[in-house]
Write a protein that holds these residues in place. Structure first.
Motif, PDB file in Angstrom:
ATOM      1  N   PHE A 151      55.546 -88.007  37.787  1.00  0.00           N
ATOM      2  CA  PHE A 151      55.360 -88.528  36.468  1.00  0.00           C
ATOM      3  C   PHE A 151      55.620 -87.603  35.349  1.00  0.00           C
ATOM      4  O   PHE A 151      55.620 -86.483  35.486  1.00  0.00           O
ATOM      5  CB  PHE A 151      53.749 -89.035  36.244  1.00  0.00           C
ATOM      6  N   PRO A 152      55.996 -88.047  34.025  1.00  0.00           N
ATOM      7  CA  PRO A 152      56.336 -87.144  33.057  1.00  0.00           C
ATOM      8  C   PRO A 152      55.277 -86.096  32.833  1.00  0.00           C
ATOM      9  O   PRO A 152      55.636 -84.779  32.226  1.00  0.00           O
ATOM     10  CB  PRO A 152      56.339 -87.992  31.766  1.00  0.00           C
ATOM     11  N   ASP A 153      53.914 -86.289  33.131  1.00  0.00           N
ATOM     12  CA  ASP A 153      53.040 -85.074  32.920  1.00  0.00           C
ATOM     13  C   ASP A 153      52.977 -84.197  33.900  1.00  0.00           C
ATOM     14  O   ASP A 153      52.399 -83.224  33.990  1.00  0.00           O
ATOM     15  CB  ASP A 153      51.552 -85.778  32.727  1.00  0.00           C
ATOM     16  N   GLY A 154      53.917 -84.427  35.032  1.00  0.00           N
ATOM     17  CA  GLY A 154      53.892 -83.275  36.174  1.00  0.00           C
ATOM     18  C   GLY A 154      53.068 -83.275  37.415  1.00  0.00           C
ATOM     19  O   GLY A 154      53.238 -82.806  38.137  1.00  0.00           O
ATOM     20  N   ARG A 155      52.302 -84.400  37.182  1.00  0.00           N
ATOM     21  CA  ARG A 155      51.299 -84.884  38.272  1.00  0.00           C
ATOM     22  C   ARG A 155      51.973 -85.540  39.306  1.00  0.00           C
ATOM     23  O   ARG A 155      52.829 -86.458  39.200  1.00  0.00           O
ATOM     24  CB  ARG A 155      50.157 -85.542  37.859  1.00  0.00           C
TER      25      ARG A 155
END
Length: 211
Positions: free
Chosen positions: A22-26
């Motif tokens: 995901f864009p948040d890196g998770r």
């Protein structure tokens, strides 16, 4: 020093898995497929299934869109299928020809090359919004990170097109075949990798020159 690593989750699987980011890196989702070609979208934390792609025969060529809302997969007819995997049932959004295929950074569009044209599809309306005639079969294409532009490689040429109008905006030549492209996150520079000589060339968009 390297950061400490710890095992966050461990789920038995029968085949390979591709993680979705995901864009948040998770690491939230992963693609799993078994020898029959069935693809399952699962949560990384507990291994539970979110949905699966209908049918079988997928050969393992599958990947997430940048925001992980869509999955592109090559089916047993050698066609690209794009699925929305947000809900409990995967929804097909697009069938596309085998060939060059690229998601836009915001996951709203895809580019697909066939029959001499690079077609831009809108994944919201599921309709083609532009067809860009190309002189040669492209090796790679990449959307601009913020503007409606797409850069395309054709042999030793890199050409920039306006997605809205299909107009050619600029092009530059390199000494060897261009195999890959990558934008700087701000869109100010474009990196082009030439395969035969294994060089990376950086194009300054404002100065219109190689740096």
């Amino acid at each position: 020093a390297l950061a400490d690593l710890r095992l966050a989750a461990n789920h038995p699987i029968a085949g390979p898995a591709i993680p979705g980011i995901f864009p948040d890196g998770r690491l939230e989702r992963a693609l799993y497929w078994d020898p029959s070609g069935r693809i399952s979208v699962r949560r990384m934390d507990d291994g539970s299934e979110i949905c699966s792609l209908p049918g079988k025969g997928y050969d393992g060529s599958a990947w997430f869109s940048p925001d992980a809302r869509f999955v592109a997969a090559i089916d047993d007819q050698l066609r690209y299928c794009v699925w929305n995997v947000e809900g409990p049932k995967a929804v097909k959004h697009l069938d596309a020809e085998q060939g060059l295929f690229e998601f836009s950074p915001d996951s709203r569009q895809v580019a697909n090359y066939s029959n001499g044209k690079l077609t831009i599809f809108d994944l919201v309306t599921r309709q083609p919004i532009q067809k860009i005639p190309l002189r040669q079969t492209p090796r790679h294409a990449v959307f601009h990170p913020t503007l409606p532009r797409i850069a395309v490689t054709m042999d030793r040429t890199v050409e920039l097109f306006d997605v809205a109008t299909a107009a050619s905006l600029e092009q530059f030549q390199l000494p060897a075949r261009v195999d890959s492209l990558a934008w700087h996150p701000t869109g100010t520079h474009l990196a082009a990798g030439t395969g035969p000589d294994q060089q990376v060339h950086i194009w300054n968009m404002a100065e219109k020159c190689i740096v």
